[in-house]
Design a protein around this motif. Structure first.
Motif, PDB file in Angstrom:
ATOM      1  N   THR A 167       0.812  -1.217   0.000  1.00  0.00           N
ATOM      2  CA  THR A 167       0.000   0.000   0.000  1.00  0.00           C
ATOM      3  C   THR A 167       0.845   1.267   0.000  1.00  0.00           C
ATOM      4  OG1 THR A 167      -0.163  -0.131   2.411  1.00  0.00           O
ATOM      5  CG2 THR A 167      -1.983  -1.045   1.146  1.00  0.00           C
ATOM      6  N   GLY A 168       2.162   1.133  -0.006  1.00  0.00           N
ATOM      7  CA  GLY A 168       2.999   2.330   0.026  1.00  0.00           C
ATOM      8  C   GLY A 168       2.794   3.123   1.301  1.00  0.00           C
ATOM      9  N   SER A 170       3.181   4.941   5.041  1.00  0.00           N
ATOM     10  CA  SER A 170       4.210   5.814   5.613  1.00  0.00           C
ATOM     11  C   SER A 170       3.910   6.040   7.089  1.00  0.00           C
ATOM     12  CB  SER A 170       4.364   7.109   4.827  1.00  0.00           C
ATOM     13  OG  SER A 170       3.151   7.721   4.521  1.00  0.00           O
ATOM     14  N   ARG A 181       8.601   3.203   0.157  1.00  0.00           N
ATOM     15  CA  ARG A 181       9.281   3.088  -1.142  1.00  0.00           C
ATOM     16  C   ARG A 181      10.810   3.083  -1.014  1.00  0.00           C
ATOM     17  NH1 ARG A 181       5.550   5.587  -4.127  1.00  0.00           N
ATOM     18  NH2 ARG A 181       4.700   3.614  -4.824  1.00  0.00           N
ATOM     19  N   SER A 217       9.977  -0.139  -7.178  1.00  0.00           N
ATOM     20  CA  SER A 217       9.082   0.992  -6.926  1.00  0.00           C
ATOM     21  C   SER A 217       7.729   0.789  -7.587  1.00  0.00           C
ATOM     22  CB  SER A 217       9.710   2.298  -7.438  1.00  0.00           C
ATOM     23  OG  SER A 217      10.802   2.660  -6.637  1.00  0.00           O
ATOM     24  N   LEU A 218       7.699   0.053  -8.680  1.00  0.00           N
ATOM     25  CA  LEU A 218       6.417  -0.191  -9.345  1.00  0.00           C
ATOM     26  C   LEU A 218       5.501  -1.051  -8.472  1.00  0.00           C
ATOM     27  CD1 LEU A 218       4.680   0.113 -11.883  1.00  0.00           C
ATOM     28  CD2 LEU A 218       5.747  -1.969 -12.765  1.00  0.00           C
ATOM     29  N   GLY A 221       3.221  -0.006  -3.449  1.00  0.00           N
ATOM     30  CA  GLY A 221       2.046   0.841  -3.673  1.00  0.00           C
ATOM     31  C   GLY A 221       1.112   0.320  -4.745  1.00  0.00           C
TER      32      GLY A 221
END
Lengths: 529, 529
Positions: A167-168, A170, A181, A217-218, A221
């Motif tokens: 889900t990226g 934070s 990330r 990175s793809l 998230g």
């Protein structure tokens, strides 16, 4: 419109209600049981219901079956089977998402990954470790005890680390340590056809690479729409030697936000502006502050009062920043003094410094319980959290306009924010069965950035695949160059806004990537795009 | 095999030699001229040749025509024309790449983007700015003078910032400030069909986002194979108040590397280990060092001597670290002392502290000229640079094994490295017309990680699309969990190694992404994949 519909009409999402019988081909179920064993494949209504929702308000959409793979090979086998039968697949970590990411809106097989819980490849020298989806952030940090290292990304919930990557996520520490990330070095992904992809290559953990497209990175998230994240190689950080926290009060939210913006500017470092303001400090003597102040959280007056009452703290009902300083015992004294001067410069004051771990824990627990504190403001009400993130220079205005809007709308929506990132949440607390109030909530959230996440599940998503033809009004966060979601993700509820945020070409590019990696649209269908 | 073939046989790359006539459809040329005006479309042999190579050894492969779009609309029109005629397109920034990224191995139209040079959207509060491809890093930093901000990523060459984004550049400052990837907030991309994509949405510059797939990171490092990067919104950084640099000598490369590894461990921060070693410093008092020592560069004995002679410095021929400390005048004195203690702990010594800008400039110019200094070791020879990057814990062994291998092979290959990242280069200097030496170079580079980049152009790529069926021997960097390219990219020369590094599934995933975004394979064909 979308929210109102969701709240009032409980529009069904997906093709089945909560207690429908599983329509999976018997041969598939049989095959899944042959792979994982009977106890690890369930079609019981209770189990399916339990897996059909996360922490959000999106209506429970149970999968047709739930499976518990033991390891990646078993997962691969079962994925290949589902692929062969063209059955949707849903990764499930801890179910603590806020955007309906696990809801099986098109049915299918939910893969509960909690039995895959290996921690491996710990390298203290390289500050890296590999975790499987069953490992939560608290479990990892417990494992790391004694190494001098920790994994700081903290979205509040004790979520699966692979789920956080998906889900990226934070949270409170992201300004200082980054979001998920930059903290993921490699991912082992099971693709929808059952093949295994290592995003940075098998066994690789170099700090940087220019070797082809950035697949890591793809997938961070991608919200389970491209494949199963079955192992994440994470970047660890050294534990600070000493930590002190403080709650600081300000006369207004404006002062608190301004203090934040001036303290770390856009990228978490001290700004030259502080010198220009003639504060009389050498810039570098202050440059140690931002790296310590960074995990600072804004609470507006209402939220401060709510948290104080809920967590039995003795905080005034005033705009606040919760700060945390990291450093050596010796260094912290100097930092404390500088922080106090900085806070005073913005007409604020530091209430008390919390040195003891249990004192700090009390403060941060109060912050982590903000959701429940907000709900306690109006017992029996529903809540949901907005999640906009704007460029830091726009933050004071957007926050103040949002506060005014809340007042004008007559809504209860206490505010918390990771303001060093430009990211803040309004936790709207409202009577779901009062159509007028629900409409006001909807209108407010439309104006701010987006309705609908982070709430207890009640109703269906109003932003279903069919859409409702609603043309959104200009939104404050988007108009300020911001995003509709700083950290919660798109999930079910923000797909329409994603279109607006990205534009047609951007959305088409994402769709093409989805088509390329999941051509049959079997992975977590109905989410993000 | 590949290198030898390249060096010995000058295998033709692509479908035409250097001076062939342009075979573009006359109607396309006419249309391009109608869009850009006659002077901005050239088919002259000299211009085409000039655009057919970068700084690498890959054989010049000139495009069929070169065009100079004035702005993004003109670029879009010309791209759409090429798309319509199914003609390959090649973005060209400054031609300073090291992997043959601009070589038109399948002909086509080269787009020289230097006329698109707008700098816009500077926000001092948000630390951000938007640049077009004609803006180089030096031009941007000149533009930023007086703002207190700068853009620190520095690959050596005064490259186009969009080009740096395209290749995922990093360089001497990357350990401290990050590579291009975390420093790009948004990209405006012209896709192969002429449509415009904003990777984070039009006009957006939020510090973080969870809105869909991370298209920005996907395009950073895509080496022009997915689209034209026509604007990059960059993250800026505050200028340090004071800077001091130093050259430190060590008895051996092992000591220098160990000093580096212990200083900043895996992620650029001070390691708990320093305490465990009983160095008697409070950890936090040292934690200010790493953030300052980070832009440290390793030079082995041969390179130190070469740089000293080439740049007329008075450096001994010893293993060295070039350090740079950032901070306040007051703070630097303390940092200097700590750095000296740290260096001494590893049997090294600080030669002299360079405070004056011109002194520092002299030191860093010597480092930046390492390539030419290496070539000067054997006048008349060719050079090429390896680019492996390994996990930091593996660095000392990989570096030492590499040094031994160089000696055993009887090769000249002075070493420089951004060792805080685990990234180092051997600049191999050799007689291209001595087949035995070329073979030794090839074998060495195969063992290390990969032959072939960063050299003056001479011959064609031996790693053409056809491949040669060569099964690579186990490589040191890959075996250590590293990558074949830390910062130079894949380009023409490392495609075979990319396969090996990623595995079949990883490469297939990249191919599918390429197919999704550039289905006709018109963008910079023959590169990366």
């Amino acid at each position: 419109m979308a929210l109102r519909r969701a709240l009032r009409l409980a529009v069904a999402v997906g093709r089945r209600g909560c207690c429908s019988q599983h329509p999976l081909p018997p041969i598939l179920l049989q095959a899944l049981r042959a792979v994982a064993g009977d106890p690890n494949v369930s079609v019981s209504a209770a189990v399916r219901q339990q897996h059909g929702h996360d922490e959000s308000m999106h209506r429970c959409a149970p999968p047709d079956a739930v499976v518990w793979p033991r390891d990646v090979e078993q997962l691969q086998e079962m994925v290949a089977l589902c692929h062969q039968h063209r059955v949707p697949m849903l990764p499930y970590g801890t179910g603590t998402g806020l955007e309906g990411g696990v809801n099986a809106v098109q049915g299918g097989v939910c893969f509960n990954l909690s039995h895959m819980a290996a921690i491996s490849e710990l390298s203290v020298e390289d500050f890296s470790v590999a975790v499987e989806p069953g490992v939560t952030r608290k479990a990892l940090n417990a494992y790391l005890r004694g190494t001098g290292l920790w994994f700081p990304v903290d979205p509040g919930a004790d979520a699966s680390l692979c789920g956080m990557a998906a889900t990226g996520a934070s949270g409170t520490n992201a300004v200082r340590y980054g979001t998920m990330r930059p903290n993921v070095l490699n991912l082992r992904v099971v693709l929808p056809d059952g093949s295994v992809l290592h995003t940075a290559g098998p066994g690789r953990s170099a700090r940087k690479s220019a070797a082809g497209y950035d697949l890591t990175s793809l997938f961070v998230g991608s919200e389970g729409t491209l494949g199963f994240l079955t192992q994440a190689t994470l970047r660890l950080h050294p534990l600070p030697e000493a930590v002190v926290a403080a709650a600081c009060t300000f006369p207004s939210v404006r002062d608190a936000v301004s203090c934040t913006v001036q303290a770390w500017g856009g990228n978490g470092t001290w700004m030259g502006r502080s010198m220009a303001l003639g504060w009389g400090w050498e810039r570098d003597s202050l440059s140690s502050i931002p790296s310590c102040l960074l995990p600072a959280e804004l609470l507006d007056e209402v939220m401060a009062g709510a948290c104080s009452r809920y967590s039995h703290l003795d905080l005034p009902e005033a705009a606040m920043l919760f700060l945390e300083l990291h450093g050596s015992q010796r260094g912290l004294a100097e930092q404390q003094q500088q922080a106090e001067e900085l806070v005073q410069l913005h007409s604020g004051s530091v209430l008390a410094w919390a040195w003891a771990p249990e004192e700090r824990e009390r403060l941060w627990t109060a912050r982590h319980n903000a959701w429940f504190a907000a709900l306690a403001l109006r017992p029996g009400c529903q809540g949901y959290s907005t999640d906009v993130c704007v460029p830091i220079s726009r933050l004071p205005n957007v926050v103040l306009e949002t506060q005014r809007d809340l007042q004008d709308s007559g809504l209860t929506g206490p505010m918390v924010g990771h303001v060093g990132d430009g990211n803040f949440h309004c936790i709207l607390v409202f009577h779901a069965d009062d159509p007028a109030e629900a409409q006001r909530v909807h209108d407010f959230a439309e104006r701010l950035g987006r309705w609908g996440c982070g709430s207890r599940r009640v109703q269906g998503s109003g932003d279903g695949p069919t859409g409702d033809g609603h043309i959104p009004v200009p939104r404050r966060a988007l108009a300020a160059g911001g995003t509709c979601t700083g950290e919660h993700g798109v999930g079910l509820g923000k797909r329409a806004l994603l279109r607006e945020e990205l534009g047609a070409v951007g959305l088409a590019a994402m769709r093409r990537i989805k088509d390329a990696l999941d051509p049959l649209h079997l992975m977590n269908p109905g989410k993000v795009l």
